[in-house]
Design an enzyme around this catalytic site. Structure first.
Site, PDB file in Angstrom:
ATOM      1  N   CYS A  76     -12.839  -3.903 -18.906  1.00  0.00           N
ATOM      2  CA  CYS A  76     -11.845  -4.489 -18.007  1.00  0.00           C
ATOM      3  C   CYS A  76     -11.320  -3.450 -17.002  1.00  0.00           C
ATOM      4  CB  CYS A  76     -10.695  -5.015 -18.859  1.00  0.00           C
ATOM      5  SG  CYS A  76      -9.390  -5.738 -17.892  1.00  0.00           S
ATOM      6  N   ASN A  77     -11.563  -3.723 -15.729  1.00  0.00           N
ATOM      7  CA  ASN A  77     -11.072  -2.825 -14.671  1.00  0.00           C
ATOM      8  C   ASN A  77      -9.545  -2.753 -14.686  1.00  0.00           C
ATOM      9  OD1 ASN A  77     -13.461  -2.289 -12.435  1.00  0.00           O
ATOM     10  ND2 ASN A  77     -13.776  -4.164 -13.602  1.00  0.00           N
ATOM     11  N   CYS A 186     -14.068  -6.075 -10.642  1.00  0.00           N
ATOM     12  CA  CYS A 186     -13.528  -6.887 -11.751  1.00  0.00           C
ATOM     13  C   CYS A 186     -14.761  -7.432 -12.461  1.00  0.00           C
ATOM     14  CB  CYS A 186     -12.659  -8.017 -11.224  1.00  0.00           C
ATOM     15  SG  CYS A 186     -12.252  -9.246 -12.487  1.00  0.00           S
ATOM     16  N   HIS A 188     -15.438 -10.008 -13.943  1.00  0.00           N
ATOM     17  CA  HIS A 188     -15.783 -11.425 -13.738  1.00  0.00           C
ATOM     18  C   HIS A 188     -16.570 -11.660 -12.446  1.00  0.00           C
ATOM     19  CE1 HIS A 188     -12.669 -11.921 -16.786  1.00  0.00           C
ATOM     20  NE2 HIS A 188     -13.045 -13.181 -16.921  1.00  0.00           N
TER      21      HIS A 188
HETATM   22  N1  DGL Z   1     -12.070  -8.891 -15.931  1.00  0.00           N
HETATM   23  C1  DGL Z   1     -10.943  -8.046 -15.840  1.00  0.00           C
HETATM   24  C2  DGL Z   1     -11.162  -6.911 -14.869  1.00  0.00           C
HETATM   25  O1  DGL Z   1     -12.254  -6.368 -14.833  1.00  0.00           O
HETATM   26  C3  DGL Z   1      -9.606  -8.738 -15.642  1.00  0.00           C
HETATM   27  C4  DGL Z   1      -9.612 -10.097 -15.045  1.00  0.00           C
HETATM   28  C5  DGL Z   1      -8.319 -10.833 -15.311  1.00  0.00           C
HETATM   29  O2  DGL Z   1      -8.144 -11.266 -16.453  1.00  0.00           O
HETATM   30  O3  DGL Z   1      -7.489 -10.944 -14.398  1.00  0.00           O
HETATM   31  O4  DGL Z   1     -10.272  -6.506 -14.155  1.00  0.00           O
END
Ligand code: DGL
Length: 264
Positions: A76-77, A186, A188
């Site tokens: 997670c970033n 991110c 996602h």
């Molecule tokens: N997927 C996560 C990231 O890399 C966080 C996304 C989220 O839950 O807002 O930041």
């Protein structure tokens, strides 16, 4: 505590996004046993306060500690940007934060302007910008938050007209700065590559997971922590809300058809 090289590795993300990292990891380290935790109950992390992100991360790390992991991949970033520095010395396992592991490599890109798409919390921290500029102060870094994109992925809505409109809106805003490359900051966002590449050249986008897993492999190797398991390693998935939703959304990117997915 002595760390056993054949113990599993934990993967932590707010939801299915970290599967983009696990997938790259599996390509180069098939023998490792992996335990993945997507905290879908508390996502999106990008809208949460630092205090909340610390609480969620502590919960995840305590869970991983009980599983006896040798390392935890902070896929997670958002948590890498906001809580890694605060919690990094509190656990017996090694922590690998995505942003801090890839900014040196990104700083070496032979380009003037690099775009970064990330969550609001990651953009607010300027973790990418600060990290890249610490190696290459002359680089121009444009960071843009895409608050709607995480839910689009988790709800598997990426092809709806509304979602496509939101993806196009942010990409058009970014392209006005004429970045030579755009980092998908991110976990996602690589899920949205098919949609992004309908609008701009696929080669423009960087999924930092590729560099990240190479960094992890090199570090495990250096510390004599690579698994000696001669067979393919196992995957176990945990989610903090609907198992069914996790499989539907995550299955877009990772083969979860015969996977063990449990509610934490
Ligand atoms: N997927 C996560 C990231 O890399 C966080 C996304 C989220 O839950 O807002 O930041």
């Amino acid at each position: 505590m002595t760390v056993n090289k054949n113990n599993p590795i934990g993967f932590f993300d707010s939801g299915v996004g970290g599967l983009t990292v696990l997938k790259e990891f599996r390509n180069i380290l098939p023998n490792e046993d992996c335990i993945y935790f997507g905290d879908t109950k508390n996502m999106p992390y990008g809208e949460k306060s630092k205090e909340q992100l610390i609480e969620y991360s502590k919960y995840a790390f305590e869970f991983f500690e009980k599983q006896g992991v040798k390392a935890v991949v902070m896929a997670c970033n958002t948590t890498s940007a906001t809580v890694y520095d605060i919690l990094k010395n509190d656990y017996s396992f090694k922590l690998y934060p995505i942003i801090q592991s890839v900014t040196k490599l990104l700083s070496g890109l032979q380009v003037d302007t690099i775009g970064v798409f990330a969550t609001q919390a990651t953009v607010n921290s300027h973790a990418y910008s600060k990290g890249i500029k610490s190696f290459s102060p002359e680089k121009n870094i444009v960071e843009i938050a895409c608050p709607d994109w995480v839910k689009i992925v988790e709800n598997h809505e990426e092809n709806s007209p509304e979602a496509l409109g939101k993806i196009k809106e942010k990409l058009s805003e970014m392209l006005e700065f004429r970045p030579a490359r755009i980092v998908l900051g991110c976990t996602h966002y690589p899920f949205l590559l098919p949609q992004l590449s309908q609008i701009a050249d696929k080669e423009l986008f960087i999924n930092p997971a590729e560099a990240f897993v190479k960094f992890i492999k090199a570090d495990l190797e250096f510390n004599h922590l690579l698994s000696e398991n001669p067979k393919n390693g196992s995957d176990i998935f945990y989610t903090s809300s609907s198992v069914e939703q996790f499989v539907i959304a995550g299955g877009m990117f990772y083969n979860l058809s015969n996977a063990v997915v449990k509610l934490i």
